[in-house]
Write a protein that holds these residues in place. Structure first.
Motif, mmCIF file in Angstrom:
data_model
loop_
_atom_site.group_PDB
_atom_site.id
_atom_site.type_symbol
_atom_site.label_atom_id
_atom_site.label_comp_id
_atom_site.label_asym_id
_atom_site.label_seq_id
_atom_site.Cartn_x
_atom_site.Cartn_y
_atom_site.Cartn_z
ATOM 1 N N PRO A 26 0.823 -1.214 0.000
ATOM 2 C CA PRO A 26 0.000 0.000 0.000
ATOM 3 C C PRO A 26 0.854 1.260 0.000
ATOM 4 O O PRO A 26 1.782 1.391 0.797
ATOM 5 C CB PRO A 26 -0.804 -0.114 1.290
ATOM 6 C CG PRO A 26 -0.747 -1.543 1.677
ATOM 7 C CD PRO A 26 0.569 -2.052 1.181
ATOM 8 N N LYS A 27 0.535 2.155 -0.899
ATOM 9 C CA LYS A 27 1.176 3.459 -0.919
ATOM 10 C C LYS A 27 0.428 4.376 0.045
ATOM 11 O O LYS A 27 -0.531 3.962 0.708
ATOM 12 C CB LYS A 27 1.157 4.037 -2.333
ATOM 13 C CG LYS A 27 1.818 3.186 -3.392
ATOM 14 C CD LYS A 27 1.782 3.901 -4.739
ATOM 15 C CE LYS A 27 2.354 3.041 -5.856
ATOM 16 N NZ LYS A 27 1.505 1.865 -6.161
ATOM 17 N N GLU A 28 0.848 5.621 0.088
ATOM 18 C CA GLU A 28 0.177 6.585 0.942
ATOM 19 C C GLU A 28 -1.301 6.654 0.557
ATOM 20 O O GLU A 28 -1.652 6.762 -0.620
ATOM 21 C CB GLU A 28 0.812 7.967 0.788
ATOM 22 C CG GLU A 28 0.206 9.019 1.711
ATOM 23 C CD GLU A 28 0.918 10.355 1.605
ATOM 24 O OE1 GLU A 28 0.466 11.302 2.287
ATOM 25 O OE2 GLU A 28 1.900 10.456 0.852
ATOM 26 N N VAL A 31 -4.930 0.893 1.175
ATOM 27 C CA VAL A 31 -4.990 -0.258 2.063
ATOM 28 C C VAL A 31 -4.903 -1.519 1.219
ATOM 29 O O VAL A 31 -5.295 -1.531 0.050
ATOM 30 C CB VAL A 31 -6.296 -0.295 2.891
ATOM 31 C CG1 VAL A 31 -6.356 0.858 3.857
ATOM 32 C CG2 VAL A 31 -7.515 -0.314 1.995
ATOM 33 N N ARG A 32 -4.358 -2.575 1.822
ATOM 34 C CA ARG A 32 -4.388 -3.883 1.163
ATOM 35 C C ARG A 32 -5.379 -4.758 1.907
ATOM 36 O O ARG A 32 -5.318 -4.876 3.137
ATOM 37 C CB ARG A 32 -3.010 -4.542 1.136
ATOM 38 C CG ARG A 32 -3.010 -5.819 0.270
ATOM 39 C CD ARG A 32 -1.602 -6.266 -0.063
ATOM 40 N NE ARG A 32 -0.913 -6.798 1.100
ATOM 41 C CZ ARG A 32 0.419 -6.846 1.211
ATOM 42 N NH1 ARG A 32 1.189 -6.372 0.249
ATOM 43 N NH2 ARG A 32 0.969 -7.355 2.306
ATOM 44 N N ILE A 33 -6.274 -5.361 1.154
ATOM 45 C CA ILE A 33 -7.377 -6.133 1.721
ATOM 46 C C ILE A 33 -7.207 -7.604 1.390
ATOM 47 O O ILE A 33 -6.922 -7.967 0.237
ATOM 48 C CB ILE A 33 -8.723 -5.619 1.168
ATOM 49 C CG1 ILE A 33 -8.942 -4.168 1.593
ATOM 50 C CG2 ILE A 33 -9.883 -6.505 1.627
ATOM 51 C CD1 ILE A 33 -10.067 -3.476 0.852
ATOM 52 N N LYS A 34 -7.367 -8.447 2.398
ATOM 53 C CA LYS A 34 -7.433 -9.887 2.175
ATOM 54 C C LYS A 34 -8.884 -10.223 1.869
ATOM 55 O O LYS A 34 -9.760 -10.120 2.728
ATOM 56 C CB LYS A 34 -6.953 -10.657 3.408
ATOM 57 C CG LYS A 34 -6.998 -12.175 3.241
ATOM 58 C CD LYS A 34 -6.437 -12.895 4.447
ATOM 59 C CE LYS A 34 -6.564 -14.410 4.303
ATOM 60 N NZ LYS A 34 -5.910 -14.924 3.087
ATOM 61 N N ASN A 35 -9.154 -10.598 0.621
ATOM 62 C CA ASN A 35 -10.528 -10.840 0.193
ATOM 63 C C ASN A 35 -11.095 -12.129 0.796
ATOM 64 O O ASN A 35 -10.438 -13.168 0.785
ATOM 65 C CB ASN A 35 -10.595 -10.948 -1.332
ATOM 66 C CG ASN A 35 -10.494 -9.609 -2.021
ATOM 67 O OD1 ASN A 35 -10.972 -8.603 -1.507
ATOM 68 N ND2 ASN A 35 -9.880 -9.580 -3.196
ATOM 69 N N HIS A 36 -12.311 -12.043 1.289
ATOM 70 C CA HIS A 36 -13.055 -13.224 1.724
ATOM 71 C C HIS A 36 -14.090 -13.624 0.675
ATOM 72 O O HIS A 36 -14.495 -14.789 0.623
ATOM 73 C CB HIS A 36 -13.738 -12.968 3.063
ATOM 74 C CG HIS A 36 -12.794 -12.989 4.223
ATOM 75 N ND1 HIS A 36 -13.067 -13.661 5.397
ATOM 76 C CD2 HIS A 36 -11.572 -12.422 4.400
ATOM 77 C CE1 HIS A 36 -12.043 -13.512 6.240
ATOM 78 N NE2 HIS A 36 -11.141 -12.749 5.658
ATOM 79 N N GLU A 74 0.893 4.700 4.448
ATOM 80 C CA GLU A 74 1.182 5.899 5.234
ATOM 81 C C GLU A 74 0.006 6.867 5.182
ATOM 82 O O GLU A 74 -0.633 7.052 4.153
ATOM 83 C CB GLU A 74 2.434 6.572 4.672
ATOM 84 C CG GLU A 74 2.914 7.781 5.471
ATOM 85 C CD GLU A 74 4.167 8.404 4.884
ATOM 86 O OE1 GLU A 74 4.480 9.543 5.276
ATOM 87 O OE2 GLU A 74 4.805 7.754 4.030
ATOM 88 N N GLY A 75 -0.305 7.448 6.309
ATOM 89 C CA GLY A 75 -1.337 8.468 6.370
ATOM 90 C C GLY A 75 -2.754 7.944 6.510
ATOM 91 O O GLY A 75 -3.695 8.731 6.612
ATOM 92 N N VAL A 76 -2.923 6.641 6.539
ATOM 93 C CA VAL A 76 -4.264 6.075 6.652
ATOM 94 C C VAL A 76 -4.666 6.032 8.125
ATOM 95 O O VAL A 76 -3.997 5.383 8.939
ATOM 96 C CB VAL A 76 -4.327 4.656 6.041
ATOM 97 C CG1 VAL A 76 -5.697 4.028 6.301
ATOM 98 C CG2 VAL A 76 -4.040 4.713 4.551
ATOM 99 N N THR A 77 -5.741 6.719 8.456
ATOM 100 C CA THR A 77 -6.205 6.762 9.844
ATOM 101 C C THR A 77 -7.616 6.197 10.009
ATOM 102 O O THR A 77 -8.010 5.832 11.111
ATOM 103 C CB THR A 77 -6.194 8.210 10.368
ATOM 104 O OG1 THR A 77 -7.027 9.026 9.523
ATOM 105 C CG2 THR A 77 -4.777 8.779 10.368
ATOM 106 N N VAL A 103 -8.084 4.288 -0.064
ATOM 107 C CA VAL A 103 -9.045 4.239 1.035
ATOM 108 C C VAL A 103 -10.368 4.901 0.666
ATOM 109 O O VAL A 103 -11.407 4.559 1.231
ATOM 110 C CB VAL A 103 -8.487 4.890 2.319
ATOM 111 C CG1 VAL A 103 -7.358 4.077 2.888
ATOM 112 C CG2 VAL A 103 -8.058 6.326 2.062
ATOM 113 N N ASP A 104 -10.355 5.847 -0.293
ATOM 114 C CA ASP A 104 -11.614 6.520 -0.623
ATOM 115 C C ASP A 104 -12.547 5.651 -1.459
ATOM 116 O O ASP A 104 -13.661 6.067 -1.792
ATOM 117 C CB ASP A 104 -11.360 7.866 -1.311
ATOM 118 C CG ASP A 104 -10.634 7.749 -2.641
ATOM 119 O OD1 ASP A 104 -10.313 6.623 -3.059
ATOM 120 O OD2 ASP A 104 -10.392 8.799 -3.268
ATOM 121 N N LYS A 105 -12.106 4.426 -1.769
ATOM 122 C CA LYS A 105 -12.964 3.460 -2.466
ATOM 123 C C LYS A 105 -13.480 2.375 -1.515
ATOM 124 O O LYS A 105 -14.157 1.443 -1.946
ATOM 125 C CB LYS A 105 -12.210 2.793 -3.616
ATOM 126 C CG LYS A 105 -11.575 3.764 -4.608
ATOM 127 C CD LYS A 105 -12.606 4.664 -5.273
ATOM 128 C CE LYS A 105 -11.958 5.582 -6.300
ATOM 129 N NZ LYS A 105 -12.925 6.567 -6.861
#
Length: 325
Positions: A26-28, A31-36, A74-77, A103-105
């Motif tokens: 993940p860049k700034e 997020v990286r998501i583990k898909n279920h 980075e920067g993800v809160t 993150v905005d998606k």
């Protein structure tokens, strides 16, 4: 190494490859998501066939899924590792064990909504939200026409419309699909293989016709849809299941009653994170309240994505289909 579905050339389901890949860190702001669970949609076929161009090759596929946050940039809160999340937009690549996106998606997924449910309804449910609540804000007592009423979007639309007192006339291609649409709350159903849609709409509305038609079929239903509208009615063309509508002389809108035409998309409505969260919040509220039940009628292992797409294209599916990594 994680697996994904990718394609290096456009074509039929056979171009899809189940391959190892190196996921992006993940860049700034990502997020990286583990898909279920991963959603299956017609837009995925449009990319595979080249109707919509992929940004690069080889390309991942899919834009919808649900899972847990694996790592944040980075920067993800707003998100942290372990958060349950869902998404329906963003870069191609949802057909995978892990997926990295901005993150905005992404939206948080309530505990009461299962991963398979979210993957089966994010794109479809958000589509229904903008169609019924924004593109044409239906009101109690309205009578509307909705094509493909037994499909993934249609099944949700039938339920949503009924919950607010809207009379939805749905078109379907078989008795089985007609029964399903009625079960989901359609006020009336037209089997277009047995009945003339325009004549039946005229009968059902006592000659008034409808103020809005929602059409995801495209080329095959274009003329029929226009002929079902009242004067100054709105034609909402939001898909191309039978092929794109091409070569249209816009003067036909005048000839058929000063009609309006729009070609909306989810990206055009969920164009900010604030709007996406508001739309998803309304969708999740409808699910949690029981007003909408998501029918995940088919599931396939991720490596059988080609088979799943073929079934969808051949209209052999009902409700929603998910892929399980």
């Amino acid at each position: 190494m994680p697996k994904r579905i990718q394609f290096s050339q456009t074509g039929g389901p056979d171009v899809l490859e189940y391959a190892d890949f190196e996921p992006e860190a993940p860049k700034e702001g990502e997020v990286r998501i583990k898909n279920h669970a991963v959603g299956l949609n017609f837009i995925d076929i449009y990319f595979r066939t080249g109707l919509y161009p992929a940004p690069s090759m080889p390309s991942g596929l899919g834009t919808e899924g649900a899972g847990v946050v694996e790592t944040v940039g980075e920067g993800v809160t707003e998100f942290k590792e372990g958060d349950r999340v869902a998404y329906a937009l963003g870069p191609l690549g949802a057909y995978s064990e892990v997926h990295t996106l901005p993150v905005d998606k992404v939206v948080k997924l309530p505990e009461a909504v299962a991963f398979e449910t979210a993957a089966g309804c994010m794109l479809k449910g958000l589509t229904v939200q903008y169609l019924l609540r924004q593109t044409y804000r239906v009101q109690k007592g309205d009578t509307i026409l909705f094509h493909a009423a037994a499909g993934g979007v249609g099944s949700i639309a039938c339920q949503w419309a009924k919950s607010i007192g809207v009379k939805l006339i749905g078109t379907v291609s078989s008795k089985e699909k007609a029964d399903l649409a009625k079960k989901n709350g359609a006020w009336a159903v037209i089997d277009y293989t047995q009945e003339n849609v325009v004549e039946r709409v005229r009968e059902l509305t006592k000659g008034d016709m409808v103020p809005v038609v929602y059409d995801s079929v495209g080329k095959d239903t274009w003329e029929t849809s226009l002929d079902c509208l009242q004067k100054r009615g709105l034609m909402v063309s939001f898909g191309n299941a039978s092929g794109s509508v091409e070569g249209v002389d816009v003067s036909i809108l005048n000839q058929k009653g000063s009609l309006y035409l729009t070609r909306p998309s989810l990206a055009g409505y969920a164009d900010t994170h604030k709007r996406l969260k508001q739309m998803a919040g309304e969708l999740f509220e409808m699910i949690e309240s029981g007003k909408i039940k998501i029918d995940v009628a088919q599931s396939y292992p991720l490596d059988k994505a080609g088979e799943a797409q073929a079934a969808l294209a051949d209209r052999k599916t009902t409700g929603s289909t998910v892929l399980l990594p």
